[in-house]
Write a protein that holds these residues in place. Structure first.
Motif, short mmCIF file in Angstrom:
data_model
loop_
_atom_site.label_atom_id
_atom_site.label_comp_id
_atom_site.label_asym_id
_atom_site.label_seq_id
_atom_site.Cartn_x
_atom_site.Cartn_y
_atom_site.Cartn_z
N PRO A 63 0.92 -1.36 -0.06
CA PRO A 63 0.00 0.01 0.14
C PRO A 63 0.71 1.25 0.08
CG PRO A 63 -0.02 -0.97 2.15
CD PRO A 63 0.65 -1.97 1.24
N ASP A 64 2.20 1.09 -0.24
CA ASP A 64 2.99 2.31 0.08
C ASP A 64 2.65 3.47 -1.10
OD1 ASP A 64 6.21 0.80 0.29
OD2 ASP A 64 4.25 -0.06 0.75
N LYS A 65 2.29 4.53 -0.68
CA LYS A 65 1.99 5.75 -1.46
C LYS A 65 2.91 5.81 -2.81
CE LYS A 65 -0.11 8.51 2.15
NZ LYS A 65 0.14 9.99 2.80
N GLU A 66 4.08 5.62 -2.63
CA GLU A 66 4.98 5.82 -3.79
C GLU A 66 4.58 4.83 -4.78
OE1 GLU A 66 5.98 5.56 -0.65
OE2 GLU A 66 7.07 7.40 -0.17
N LYS A 67 4.52 3.68 -4.26
CA LYS A 67 4.32 2.46 -5.30
C LYS A 67 3.20 2.65 -6.13
CE LYS A 67 7.14 -1.27 -3.41
NZ LYS A 67 7.82 -0.34 -2.46
N GLN A 68 1.92 3.05 -5.21
CA GLN A 68 0.61 3.00 -5.96
C GLN A 68 0.62 4.68 -6.86
OE1 GLN A 68 -1.92 0.76 -5.74
NE2 GLN A 68 -0.32 -0.22 -4.77
N PHE A 69 1.31 5.43 -6.63
CA PHE A 69 1.58 6.60 -7.25
C PHE A 69 2.13 6.18 -8.72
CE2 PHE A 69 4.43 9.89 -8.99
CZ PHE A 69 3.36 11.05 -9.25
N LEU A 70 3.24 5.45 -8.52
CA LEU A 70 3.89 5.02 -9.99
C LEU A 70 2.91 3.85 -10.81
CD1 LEU A 70 7.44 3.85 -8.68
CD2 LEU A 70 6.55 5.94 -9.98
N TYR A 71 2.17 3.28 -9.95
CA TYR A 71 1.30 2.18 -10.74
C TYR A 71 0.01 3.09 -11.45
CZ TYR A 71 -2.18 -1.91 -11.51
OH TYR A 71 -2.87 -2.70 -12.07
N GLN A 72 -0.34 3.97 -10.87
CA GLN A 72 -1.57 4.82 -11.46
C GLN A 72 -0.72 5.60 -12.69
OE1 GLN A 72 -4.69 5.09 -10.95
NE2 GLN A 72 -4.22 3.43 -9.42
N LEU A 73 0.43 5.93 -12.60
CA LEU A 73 1.03 6.80 -13.82
C LEU A 73 1.21 5.39 -14.87
CD1 LEU A 73 4.15 8.63 -12.45
CD2 LEU A 73 2.12 9.65 -13.59
N LEU A 74 1.52 4.46 -14.66
CA LEU A 74 1.45 3.42 -15.58
C LEU A 74 0.19 3.26 -16.48
CD1 LEU A 74 3.86 0.96 -13.75
CD2 LEU A 74 4.66 2.01 -15.85
N LEU A 75 -0.87 3.25 -15.45
CA LEU A 75 -1.94 2.98 -16.09
C LEU A 75 -2.45 4.14 -17.04
CD1 LEU A 75 -4.03 1.68 -13.06
CD2 LEU A 75 -3.19 0.25 -14.91
N LYS A 76 -1.87 5.23 -16.98
CA LYS A 76 -2.43 6.46 -17.58
C LYS A 76 -1.59 6.76 -18.94
CE LYS A 76 -3.67 9.42 -13.63
NZ LYS A 76 -3.34 10.50 -12.86
N ALA B 93 3.49 -0.31 -21.03
CA ALA B 93 4.44 0.23 -19.83
C ALA B 93 4.44 -0.60 -18.60
CB ALA B 93 3.42 1.47 -19.70
N ILE B 94 3.53 -1.18 -18.08
CA ILE B 94 3.65 -2.15 -17.13
C ILE B 94 4.75 -3.11 -17.28
CG2 ILE B 94 2.55 -3.68 -15.64
CD1 ILE B 94 0.20 -2.07 -15.59
N GLU B 95 4.62 -3.67 -18.32
CA GLU B 95 5.65 -4.95 -18.55
C GLU B 95 6.97 -4.15 -18.80
OE1 GLU B 95 7.35 -8.26 -19.34
OE2 GLU B 95 5.20 -8.20 -18.88
N ASN B 96 7.22 -3.14 -19.27
CA ASN B 96 8.41 -2.43 -19.42
C ASN B 96 9.10 -2.29 -17.70
OD1 ASN B 96 11.08 -0.80 -20.66
ND2 ASN B 96 9.98 0.77 -19.32
#
Length: 211
Positions: free
Chosen positions: A140-153, A160-163
């Motif tokens: 649930p780290d804020k940093e990891k979830q922030f990156l995940y949302q960027l990848l989804l965008k 992007a997620i695979e890279n």
């Protein structure tokens, strides 16, 4: 310089290092240097001397962070480890003056640990490299979830997620795992069947804290 009252725990992600450092400090009334404890010095760092640790300070577009190639990402991680090590040593030199046991969740490389610590004051904790890749976004780290949302965008989220996963695989490779495994220091492997209490007893034993 030898750190006589410092106990270092290095290894891979998801192996339990942070938990053990916290529990050890509580039991032995020591000092816990938990994950990324060097962050306390980040604001005063010079960008020329610490280019990797200050990489995100003036980042205009965070998408650049997630779009890096595995080669670029690995080079950055290696640079961060080197820069972090110098900061960790700086902090530890000050803390040792307190004459208390210090327990460290560390990034200091194996070859440096062999110079600054006794063998029984270093412990390597390892989890399967695939865990660090497959479970990266589960925390649930804020940093990891922030990156995940960027990848989804991204225009192509799957690509992007695979890279990004390839980047994670590079820095959580079997080769890096084996360097830890064959370091000559005591090693504890992650075991899902073992309780936290049982792991703690193992850690105490490996670090010779009963003496």
């Amino acid at each position: 310089m030898k750190f006589n009252h410092v106990y270092f725990i290095n290894g891979t992600a998801y192996a339990g290092k942070s938990t053990m450092v916290k529990l050890l400090a509580e039991k032995y009334h020591g000092i816990a240097c938990e994950e990324n404890y060097h962050d306390q010095l980040l604001t005063e760092l010079n960008k020329d001397e610490f280019p990797c640790l200050t990489y995100t300070r003036d980042l205009q577009n965070w998408s650049d962070f997630i779009r890096r190639t595995p080669d670029e990402y690995e080079k950055w991680i290696n640079g961060c480890i080197e820069e972090c090590s110098s900061l960790e040593l700086r902090i530890l030199e000050k803390l040792t003056k307190e004459k208390r046991k210090i327990f460290v969740d560390t990034n200091i490389p194996i070859h440096v640990l062999k110079k600054i610590s006794d063998k029984d004051h270093v412990l390597i904790m390892l989890a399967d490299p695939d865990i660090s890749v497959n479970r990266f976004f589960e925390r649930p780290d804020k940093e990891k979830q922030f990156l995940y949302q960027l990848l989804l965008k991204e225009k192509d989220p799957e690509r992007a997620i695979e890279n990004f996963r390839e980047c994670l695989k590079r820095v959580n490779s079997k080769e890096r795992y084996n360097v830890f495994l064959n370091s000559g220091f005591n090693v504890i492997l992650r075991d899902e069947k073992r309780t936290v209490e049982e792991t703690f007893l193992l850690v105490e034993n490996k670090l010779n804290l009963y003496r």
